[in-house]
Structure formats: structure tokens, C-alpha cells
Design an enzyme around this catalytic site. Structure first.
Site, mmCIF file in Angstrom:
data_model
loop_
_atom_site.group_PDB
_atom_site.id
_atom_site.type_symbol
_atom_site.label_atom_id
_atom_site.label_comp_id
_atom_site.label_asym_id
_atom_site.label_seq_id
_atom_site.Cartn_x
_atom_site.Cartn_y
_atom_site.Cartn_z
ATOM 1 C CB CYS A 7 -1.169 -0.270 1.215
ATOM 2 S SG CYS A 7 -1.926 1.551 1.419
ATOM 3 C CB CYS A 13 -1.772 4.236 7.275
ATOM 4 S SG CYS A 13 -2.757 2.693 7.946
ATOM 5 C CB CYS A 16 -0.614 -2.684 6.606
ATOM 6 S SG CYS A 16 -2.797 -2.780 6.443
ATOM 7 C CB CYS A 90 -7.632 0.520 2.507
ATOM 8 S SG CYS A 90 -6.463 -1.099 3.612
ATOM 9 C CD GLN A 214 -14.234 -10.308 17.042
ATOM 10 O OE1 GLN A 214 -13.292 -10.442 16.274
ATOM 11 N NE2 GLN A 214 -14.283 -10.945 18.182
ATOM 12 C CB CYS A 345 -7.476 -8.766 20.556
ATOM 13 S SG CYS A 345 -7.986 -7.391 21.442
#
Length: 493
Positions: A7, A13, A16, A90, A214, A345
Site C-alpha cells: 500500500c 498509516c 499494516c 485499502c 468482529q 486479541c
């Protein structure tokens, strides 16, 4: 997901971090990370990855702003700042959601809608949130404005629907406060029912603008099936589903147990959960709107007063990234469930909580990592814990008092004083320290975010925990350092 698919804004950002890393290598990294933290407790099962690890997010949030030339832009905040990084598409977001946000950018320009300026407080359009039901094809669009007055609102909606007839509901959310929260308290349905539905593990779920669901439903089915399997239900169990959201895992578990109670602080989510149970004709589940920790404490206290109060055989817990807190875990231990299934998580706070539970007599029996968030550094994990069984029992007789062979009471008092727990550091204390030393205020959610990232527990701010589930702004680097300084001052880190 190969090395060439990078990306253009991923470094700005910050979402990722594994962009450009082959997917099989990502899975190895995550499995190793979980193993490093949890391998000392029990067996780590192989991580379960995705067949197609792109465009998996069913929820997309975009903040609106203008660039230096005055053009309307939308995207995400640069990591650690409030500077908006323009994002048109994205690799991990739903493609239709990105297209809808792009259309709203164009319509905002043609309808001469001003974007909100968080520094001055002027402007109208603040955020857009798109939620998709992948199984049903339903789509929700939430338009967040700083004022209830939305000029040409009806024509705007008609123009948006003309471009995207797939949209099934449009909601106008009003957030007129200077806050890090994306969604405000008030909302008005402009089109459709005001909610969407999706199907997960064969059950239909209603999803409203404010309720948590989720973001990767494909892997959520894998995750929940692992959790149900790990619990080893026989059909007779009484189960508490803590931090239950809209009731997903509890309702899926209801097919395998006697009774389920779901506990959730978010009122909108509880309303959706009750509706979901009715829609699926589930009779053996009920929901309580309460902080999970406080509910567990009250239930444990009620059971001490009244022996007829039923305590859970199994606790399913799926806390936020900050993990659970000592009040909740202490109440859990008092209720003495045979089995705890912990869905996490954040492996760091998971390891912290499992370590605490092991000291209280529980033993981790298995760890199952599931890759819910390809291209990012995050990983979801299921852990099953059950009671340790002592190898033997030793009876020790101790006499207190003065004299040979007795333990002096003064010694006990001295040792008790030495082990006295330190005073709890509250969010109020941290905020007052920062304001006095640095001259600015910080939001409770900012403190919660920093504590979460440091793996610290959160005791007295259930609302802040709830805010972490919502799309929102993040603290600036200056405020992060101020919060860390306060935590160091109070010897929390």
C-alpha cells in the site's frame, strides 16, 4: 499477498506493519510471537490463516478533512497524530465500503458541504462509517456530522443511493462534542431499518451503528468454533459469556449447553443481543447490561449469601486489548468455574492474565492462534484453562503466640505490612499530574490506550474500555509521553 502488493500509505498509516511480507511468513511470525509468550504454559497449536487474506474488513471508518489546497480528503490519522492521511483504497478493507466513501467525498464537494475542523470546531462532515454483512450482502452507511442541521440531506441521500443501490440503510449520527469518540449519542435513520444483519455460524445477527461485531467474519467463525471445541461442552453447563457484545459467541454456544448469561456494558449491543436471541428463537440465553467485572463481583457475593444462587461451570471471556482486570479475575476465581475459555486479541495482556490465573489454581491446557488480521501485527488467540489437580495434600498445624514452636503474632503483623498492596493509581490522579506538570488535559480514553499498549490493567474506567472498541482519534506523541511520564511517577512502569 506477495512482496509487490504494498500500500502506498502503509508507512504513514501504521496499520499494516507486515505489508510486503509473504503471507506464510506473516503466519510464522505470529505463531512464534504467541509461542514465545504462551509456550511456557502449555502446547501451542498451529496458527490458522486465511485462504484469501485481503479485503477482509467488514467495517471501514474514514475521517474527513481538507488538504492544503482545500480539496476534500478522507482516510485515517497518521500514527500518533491527528493529521489525516488520504486513503482511496485499502488492501484489507472491503472494496465496496471504500467505493462508497469515495462517492461521499465527491458528493460533499458537489453539495458544498464543509468538513469539520477539530481545531476551530467549525464545519459539518466529521466521519463516515461503513459496515457490511458479508453473508447477507447488507450495507450500512453512518454519516457523522458536527450539527443536526444537514443541508440538502434528502437529496444527498438520493444521490448516494443512485450511485450505490446496494446500500440497505443510512444513518445520520450527530457528534457535536470535541471528543476523541467518533460516534455521538444522537442518531437519525435516513434510509432503511437503521441496522444490518449478518450470518455467523448459522445464526443471524443484527448489527447497529454503535454495536461491536468482529471485523473479519470469515476468521471469526474459525475462532468461535475453536473456542466451543476447547470448552468441551457436555450439554449440562451453565455458562457466562463475559464482554459478550451483540451475543455472538454466547448464542453459538447455546446449542451445546444448558444456559448462557451474556454480560455487556454497551446498551446498544445488549439491545441488539436481545433481538438476536429472539430472531434465532434461542430460549436458553439472557443478557445483562453491566460491566463484566462488576457483574462477576456481584454474582460471587450473591452466591456467598445465598447457596441456591447458581454459579457458572464455564466462563467465556473476550475482553478488549487491555485484557481483563484483577477485580474481574478475582471474582472469577471466587465463582470457581471448572473451565475458562479466554479469547484474546493481545497476547501480551493474555499472558499477564493467564499468569495471574495460574497462581490462583488454574492451568492452561491449550493455545490456538487464529489470524484475524492479515498484514497487521495483531493475532487472535483462544486459551482453555481448567483447575490444577494437586499431586498430594499436606496438613500443617500451626500454633500462634509466645513460646517454643509457636509463631509470634508480631511477626505475622510485620509480614502482612510488608506485603500490603500499594495504593491503586486512578485515572483522575494521572490526569491531575499531567495538567499540573504540562499544562494540558488528556482524555481518559487516551490514558486507557497507552495503558493498553503497555500491557497494564485498567481498573476504574469501564467507559474508557468501551471507547477503545469504537473508531476514534488517538493521542498525539506529546500526550503519549506525558501519560508515560505520569505512569513512571506513580511507579506503574
Amino acid at each position: 499477498m506477495g512482496k509487490t502488493e504494498i500500500c502506498p500509505v502503509h508507512k504513514k498509516c501504521g496499520g499494516c506493519r507486515y505489508q510486503g511480507v509473504p503471507y506464510e511468513e506473516q503466519l510464522k511470525i505470529k505463531e512464534k510471537m504467541v509461542g514465545k509468550l504462551m509456550g511456557k504454559y502449555c502446547k501451542i497449536h498451529p496458527i490458522v490463516g486465511m485462504e484469501n487474506p485481503t479485503h477482509y474488513r467488514n467495517k471501514v471508518h474514514a475521517v474527513f478533512d481538507r488538504d492544503r489546497k482545500g480539496n476534500i480528503i478522507s482516510g485515517v490519522y497518521r500514527e500518533g497524530t491527528h493529521q489525516v492521511i488520504p486513503v482511496e483504497s485499502c488492501m484489507i478493507e472491503d472494496e465496496l465500503a471504500d467505493e462508497i466513501i469515495g462517492t461521499i467525498r465527491k458528493l460533499a464537494k458537489s453539495f458544498k458541504i464543509k468538513t469539520y475542523d477539530e481545531d476551530t470546531g467549525y464545519g459539518l462532515l466529521r466521519h463516515v462509517l461503513v459496515k457490511r454483512g458479508f453473508a447477507t450482502g447488507q450495507t450500512m452507511v453512518v454519516i457523522v456530522t458536527a450539527s443536526p442541521v444537514f443541508p440538502s440531506r434528502n437529496n444527498f441521500v438520493k444521490a448516494l443511493l443512485k450511485e450505490h443501490p446496494q446500500i440497505t440503510t443510512i444513518i445520520h449520527n450527530i457528534n457535536d462534542k470535541r471528543t476523541s469518540m467518533v460516534l455521538g449519542e444522537r442518531e437519525k435513520v435516513l434510509y432503511g431499518k437503521g441496522y444490518i444483519e449478518d450470518i455467523l455460524c448459522g445464526k443471524k445477527f443484527r448489527i447497529s451503528a454503535k454495536s461491536f461485531y468482529q471485523v473479519n467474519p470469515v476468521q471469526t467463525e474459525v475462532l468461535y468454533k475453536k473456542a466451543i471445541e476447547a470448552a468441551g461442552f457436555t450439554g449440562k453447563e451453565y455458562v457466562i459469556d463475559a464482554y459478550c457484545g451483540i451475543g455472538t459467541i454466547g448464542m453459538i454456544a447455546s446449542d451445546y449447553v444448558d444456559e448462557v448469561i451474556g454480560v455487556e456494558l454497551n446498551r446498544d449491543a445488549v439491545r441488539d443481543a436481545i433481538g438476536n436471541a429472539k430472531a434465532n428463537n434461542i430460549k436458553n440465553i439472557r443478557f445483562v447490561c453491566d460491566d463484566a467485572g462488576k457483574f462477576m463481583v456481584k454474582l460471587a457475593a450473591a452466591a456467598q449469601r445465598d447457596k441456591s444462587v447458581r454459579l457458572p461451570d464455564v466462563v467465556l471471556m473476550d475482553p478488549p486489548r487491555s485484557g481483563s482486570d484483577e477485580a474481574f479475575l478475582s471474582a472469577l476465581v471466587k465463582m470457581n468455574p471448572k473451565t475458562v475459555v479466554y479469547v484474546s486479541c493481545n497476547p501480551v495482556t493474555l499472558e499477564r492474565d493467564v499468569k495471574w490465573l495460574e497462581k490462583k489454581g488454574y492451568k492452561a491446557k491449550g493455545v490456538w492462534p487464529v489470524d484475524m488480521f492479515p498484514a497487521t501485527e495483531h493475532v487472535e488467540t483462544v486459551v482453555m484453562l481448567s483447575h490444577k489437580k494437586p499431586d498430594s495434600v499436606i496438613n500443617v498445624k500451626v500454633e500462634f503466640g509466645e513460646g517454643e514452636g509457636k509463631v509470634p503474632l508480631d511477626n505475622i503483623a510485620k509480614r502482612a505490612a510488608a506485603y500490603k498492596p500499594k495504593e491503586r493509581v486512578t485515572y483522575k490522579m494521572i490526569k491531575e499530574y499531567i495538567e499540573a506538570k504540562y499544562g494540558f488535559k488528556v482524555h481518559t480514553a487516551y490514558i486507557a490506550e497507552v495503558k493498553r499498549d503497555l500491557g497494564l490493567p485498567m481498573y476504574d474506567a469501564p467507559k474508557a474500555v468501551e471507547e477503545l472498541k469504537q473508531p476514534r482519534k488517538h493521542p498525539t506523541a506529546e500526550k503519549v509521553e506525558a501519560i508515560k511520564a505520569a505512569l513512571k511517577y506513580y511507579k506503574e512502569i
